[in-house]
Design an enzyme around this catalytic site. Structure first.
Site, PDB file in Angstrom:
ATOM      1  N   ALA A  24       0.805  -1.231   0.000  1.00 57.70           N
ATOM      2  CA  ALA A  24       0.000   0.000   0.000  1.00 57.70           C
ATOM      3  C   ALA A  24       0.833   1.275   0.000  1.00 57.70           C
ATOM      4  O   ALA A  24       0.284   2.360   0.125  1.00 57.70           O
ATOM      5  CB  ALA A  24      -0.933  -0.007   1.202  1.00 57.70           C
ATOM      6  N   TYR A 166       5.310 -14.622 -13.274  1.00 57.88           N
ATOM      7  CA  TYR A 166       4.254 -13.710 -12.809  1.00 57.88           C
ATOM      8  C   TYR A 166       2.866 -14.268 -13.163  1.00 57.88           C
ATOM      9  O   TYR A 166       1.956 -14.309 -12.329  1.00 57.88           O
ATOM     10  CB  TYR A 166       4.471 -12.338 -13.453  1.00 57.88           C
ATOM     11  CG  TYR A 166       3.398 -11.322 -13.131  1.00 57.88           C
ATOM     12  CD1 TYR A 166       3.371 -10.676 -11.893  1.00 57.88           C
ATOM     13  CD2 TYR A 166       2.414 -10.992 -14.065  1.00 57.88           C
ATOM     14  CE1 TYR A 166       2.388  -9.738 -11.600  1.00 57.88           C
ATOM     15  CE2 TYR A 166       1.435 -10.060 -13.776  1.00 57.88           C
ATOM     16  CZ  TYR A 166       1.420  -9.434 -12.540  1.00 57.88           C
ATOM     17  OH  TYR A 166       0.448  -8.513 -12.259  1.00 57.88           O
TER      18      TYR A 166
HETATM   19  P1  NAP Z   1       3.781  -1.149  -7.591  1.00 52.65           P
HETATM   20  O1  NAP Z   1       3.463   0.244  -8.018  1.00 52.65           O
HETATM   21  O2  NAP Z   1       5.094  -1.730  -7.988  1.00 52.65           O
HETATM   22  O3  NAP Z   1       3.629  -1.238  -5.986  1.00 52.65           O
HETATM   23  C1  NAP Z   1       3.863  -2.468  -5.367  1.00 52.65           C
HETATM   24  C2  NAP Z   1       3.609  -2.349  -3.866  1.00 52.65           C
HETATM   25  O4  NAP Z   1       3.827  -3.641  -3.301  1.00 52.65           O
HETATM   26  C3  NAP Z   1       4.538  -1.395  -3.163  1.00 52.65           C
HETATM   27  O5  NAP Z   1       3.843  -0.775  -2.113  1.00 52.65           O
HETATM   28  C4  NAP Z   1       5.635  -2.312  -2.619  1.00 52.65           C
HETATM   29  O6  NAP Z   1       6.250  -1.685  -1.504  1.00 52.65           O
HETATM   30  C5  NAP Z   1       4.793  -3.521  -2.243  1.00 52.65           C
HETATM   31  N1  NAP Z   1       5.529  -4.798  -2.154  1.00 52.65           N
HETATM   32  C6  NAP Z   1       6.316  -5.387  -3.094  1.00 52.65           C
HETATM   33  N2  NAP Z   1       6.818  -6.537  -2.622  1.00 52.65           N
HETATM   34  C7  NAP Z   1       6.318  -6.697  -1.353  1.00 52.65           C
HETATM   35  C8  NAP Z   1       6.459  -7.670  -0.344  1.00 52.65           C
HETATM   36  N3  NAP Z   1       7.247  -8.756  -0.503  1.00 52.65           N
HETATM   37  N4  NAP Z   1       5.805  -7.503   0.826  1.00 52.65           N
HETATM   38  C9  NAP Z   1       5.008  -6.422   1.017  1.00 52.65           C
HETATM   39  N5  NAP Z   1       4.835  -5.451   0.106  1.00 52.65           N
HETATM   40  C10 NAP Z   1       5.491  -5.594  -1.062  1.00 52.65           C
HETATM   41  O7  NAP Z   1       2.679  -2.188  -8.091  1.00 52.65           O
HETATM   42  P2  NAP Z   1       1.184  -1.951  -8.644  1.00 52.65           P
HETATM   43  O8  NAP Z   1       1.280  -1.693 -10.107  1.00 52.65           O
HETATM   44  O9  NAP Z   1       0.461  -1.023  -7.768  1.00 52.65           O
HETATM   45  O10 NAP Z   1       0.615  -3.433  -8.473  1.00 52.65           O
HETATM   46  C11 NAP Z   1      -0.046  -3.829  -7.272  1.00 52.65           C
HETATM   47  C12 NAP Z   1      -0.662  -5.187  -7.481  1.00 52.65           C
HETATM   48  O11 NAP Z   1      -1.512  -5.154  -8.627  1.00 52.65           O
HETATM   49  C13 NAP Z   1       0.338  -6.315  -7.755  1.00 52.65           C
HETATM   50  O12 NAP Z   1      -0.111  -7.501  -7.139  1.00 52.65           O
HETATM   51  C14 NAP Z   1       0.294  -6.463  -9.262  1.00 52.65           C
HETATM   52  O13 NAP Z   1       0.646  -7.747  -9.683  1.00 52.65           O
HETATM   53  C15 NAP Z   1      -1.169  -6.185  -9.528  1.00 52.65           C
HETATM   54  N6  NAP Z   1      -1.435  -5.748 -10.895  1.00 52.65           N
HETATM   55  C16 NAP Z   1      -0.998  -4.539 -11.328  1.00 52.65           C
HETATM   56  C17 NAP Z   1      -1.279  -4.150 -12.634  1.00 52.65           C
HETATM   57  C18 NAP Z   1      -0.867  -2.810 -13.159  1.00 52.65           C
HETATM   58  O14 NAP Z   1      -1.046  -2.573 -14.369  1.00 52.65           O
HETATM   59  N7  NAP Z   1      -0.333  -1.902 -12.345  1.00 52.65           N
HETATM   60  C19 NAP Z   1      -1.987  -5.010 -13.487  1.00 52.65           C
HETATM   61  C20 NAP Z   1      -2.412  -6.239 -12.997  1.00 52.65           C
HETATM   62  C21 NAP Z   1      -2.140  -6.592 -11.681  1.00 52.65           C
HETATM   63  P3  NAP Z   1       7.704  -2.167  -0.946  1.00 52.65           P
HETATM   64  O15 NAP Z   1       8.603  -2.268  -2.156  1.00 52.65           O
HETATM   65  O16 NAP Z   1       8.094  -1.124   0.044  1.00 52.65           O
HETATM   66  O17 NAP Z   1       7.481  -3.483  -0.278  1.00 52.65           O
END
Ligand code: NAP
Length: 266
Positions: A24, A166
């Protein structure tokens, strides 16, 4: 008109509910935390980097919401247990759990190491299991609950070179959701997933302008999604009005999975 507005507010009021959102500190998870706090929920934001999670929580508090942060790596059971205990201590229980933390490093299959595979599966899939497992006792104690998993169109519906690990993790989440939904139904805990398409977040921004341009042209709405687009679908699944929906998915992708061929987009 007035009664319609009243019903809608009943559906979406989450006043006083205790919510955990993993991942988050930025992106979709931060958007979810903001939307939940805007509906009166008490939100615990979890991420590995405490400083960034705290900054996100402070932004929410500055606009009148109730939010705080905890550092937790979702692939580590000690961290997920501490995360659940923190929500219990600060908010007196847990009502809604958003398993959103995820990573999407791209690596062609031929170059993928076991370490690459494990890191992605440990975060995205094992992290979902560990988050749910840690939160189960307090969720059951409430007598009802909501679990919403952030999966993806990639894996359950589509493929993309470089993301075999992934895609496997995101498809695996849906298998988990369906069986968890069955096991938890007697406890009135629903388990559902959202499947985002391409959402403009810090993580997706890091994939570069060429990736974003190619994705924009592949989406019928001709735009990437916003974090709110996903957060409002999650908010619905978390609402009292969605209590009879479990083991299901909502695709949030601007129509990206619909075209049968590129010609359909002309
Ligand atoms: P993002 O901008 O890279 O943010 C990822 C978040 O997850 C960050 O807050 C990060 O903070 C945290 N994180 C990563 N590894 C972690 C761990 N081991 N434990 C706890 N927190 C962790 O990603 P996003 O694009 O918002 O994506 C969020 C989710 O949506 C993911 O599950 C992704 O697969 C899914 N998703 C995203 C998209 C898209 O287009 N953006 C599409 C489909 C699905 P820290 O690094 O500080 O831990």
């Amino acid at each position: 008109m007035r009664s319609h507005a009243r019903i809608f507010s009943v559906l979406t009021s989450l006043s006083g509910r205790s919510v955990i959102v993993t991942g988050a500190s930025q992106g979709i998870g931060k958007g979810m935390a903001r939307v939940f706090a805007g509906k009166g929920a008490k939100v615990l934001l979890a991420a590995r980097d405490l400083r960034r999670a705290e900054a996100a929580a402070e932004e929410i508090c500055a606009s009148g919401g109730i939010a705080s942060a905890v550092d937790a790596d979702v692939s580590n059971p000690e961290d997920t247990d501490r995360m659940a205990a923190t929500a219990l201590a600060r908010h007196g229980g847990i009502d809604i759990v958003c398993c959103n933390a995820g990573i999407f490093p791209a690596t062609p299959l031929a170059e993928m190491t076991v370490t690459d595979w494990d890191h992605t599966l440990d975060t995205n899939l094992k992290g979902t299991f560990l988050t749910v497992k840690a939160c189960l006792p307090p969720l059951k104690a409430r007598g009802q609950g909501r679990i919403i998993v952030t999966s993806s169109i990639t894996g359950p519906i589509t493929g993309y070179p470089g993301w075999s690990h992934y895609a496997a993790s995101k498809a695996g989440q849906l298998g988990f959701v369906r069986t968890a939904a069955l096991e938890l139904a007697p406890h009135r805990i629903t388990v559902n997933a959202v499947l985002p398409g391409n959402i403009l977040t810090e993580g997706v921004g890091a994939l570069g302008p060429e990736y974003i341009a190619s994705m924009t042209s592949a989406i019928p709405q001709r735009r990437l999604g916003s974090v709110e687009d996903v957060a409002y679908a999650v908010l619905f699944l978390a609402s009292d009005g969605a209590g009879f929906i479990t083991g299901q998915t909502i695709v949030v992708d601007g129509g990206q999975v619909l075209p049968e061929s590129p010609f359909a987009l002309r």
